[in-house]
Motif scaffolding. Sequence first.
Motif, PDB file in Angstrom:
ATOM      1  N   ASN A  90       0.825  -1.209   0.000  1.00  0.00           N
ATOM      2  CA  ASN A  90       0.000   0.000   0.000  1.00  0.00           C
ATOM      3  C   ASN A  90       0.859   1.258   0.000  1.00  0.00           C
ATOM      4  O   ASN A  90       0.524   2.254  -0.664  1.00  0.00           O
ATOM      5  CB  ASN A  90      -0.923  -0.005   1.222  1.00  0.00           C
TER       6      ASN A  90
ATOM      7  N   LEU B 196      -4.612  -8.635  -3.260  1.00  0.00           N
ATOM      8  CA  LEU B 196      -4.425  -7.185  -3.317  1.00  0.00           C
ATOM      9  C   LEU B 196      -3.958  -6.721  -4.688  1.00  0.00           C
ATOM     10  O   LEU B 196      -4.036  -5.530  -5.012  1.00  0.00           O
ATOM     11  CB  LEU B 196      -3.396  -6.775  -2.254  1.00  0.00           C
TER      12      LEU B 196
ATOM     13  N   SER C  28      -5.662  -4.103  -7.173  1.00  0.00           N
ATOM     14  CA  SER C  28      -5.815  -2.712  -6.763  1.00  0.00           C
ATOM     15  C   SER C  28      -4.523  -1.915  -6.833  1.00  0.00           C
ATOM     16  O   SER C  28      -4.518  -0.724  -6.522  1.00  0.00           O
ATOM     17  CB  SER C  28      -6.357  -2.662  -5.327  1.00  0.00           C
TER      18      SER C  28
END
Length: 361
Positions: free
Chosen positions: A132, A167, A170
């Motif tokens: 992230n 994940l 994204s």
Amino acid sequence: MNAMKINSLSALQTLALRMPGALTDSDRDLLEELYEQSLENLDDSANLFTYMLVTAMRRRLTGVQAAEHIYLQRFEIPQIRLFELLIQQFPLANLSQQCTNALLIDGLSRHQEPVLMDIGVGTGMQVVNILNGLAQHPTSAIRHLTIVGIEPFEDALASAQETISGLGASLPFTISFVAKQAFIEQVSLADLQQSLPSRHDGVYANASFALHHIQRAEARKQVFTNLKELPVQALVLSEPNSDHYEPNYGKRFRNCVNHYGALFNLIDQLSIADKERAALKLFFGREINDVLGNPEGQRVEKHYATQQWVDLFRETGFQLHKRPVHLPALALNGAHIFTNLPDRYATAFQGEEITSLFWAE
């Protein structure tokens, strides 16, 4: 620190110097007396700490794990909540991960096809935070990131693979996950090399609170040597600063009291529910039980003090660097990050280095 705690710890230290084979009958009677005394009020932090120390020492003498006191059983909380507390509220874990993540994000973002080798990947939560962070990095050059997850426990590794791979859609870059179920000391240099993709432009290894579980010093040295020869661009290491590798029981007891005593004092300052505070102490109490309760050949929590890690880096050809990086936070819940050390970062409490954070090339 109250008088009861000082007196108990002083008496236990004297007993520890004669542990396990030189205790007299009166010594054993005193140990039992201290155990009974600690049970009088386990709501008291000093009594609880004494209870955990005495319980471990009794186990080392008898070889028998006593049933956890019924009072403590009510402080069990779901493991996922315990991990949340450790990362969100316990500042040493939180600040350590923020620091190492910032270092890794800064290093990885400069490559187009880097590899992140996570040693002791667990369920992959730290890797998710790194991904992230990379996704939000304004100047990241990454096109494809390979994650090599090394983890001895099958369930945790499967969870990591599922979470990290899920994940991928994204992210502004593609990822692949290479699962390696093994203890790192069982992975040869050839195995490490085979885990890498045919195309990559930099390998970064992360080991967060994992390498102190390697039991033998020579095996630790071999792991460092293998990573250096791979080669990695950097090994990012997070470890507690306390020598629990020490074979002498009396010295190890003193180190244990200093380290976990500081952790318990820190936990007492957290603005969390009493049940959660006790649960955190029980988590570290089980480490105390290993450090002081298991015979040498069965112990797993064999932490090194900072200088021992520094010496190991130097012996295996690594050079420590104080890599400049923007840190999201410098303080949390009574702890802070030392930024003025010449060769590392560290988390600290009451002026003492508790966790050492290394960047080694």
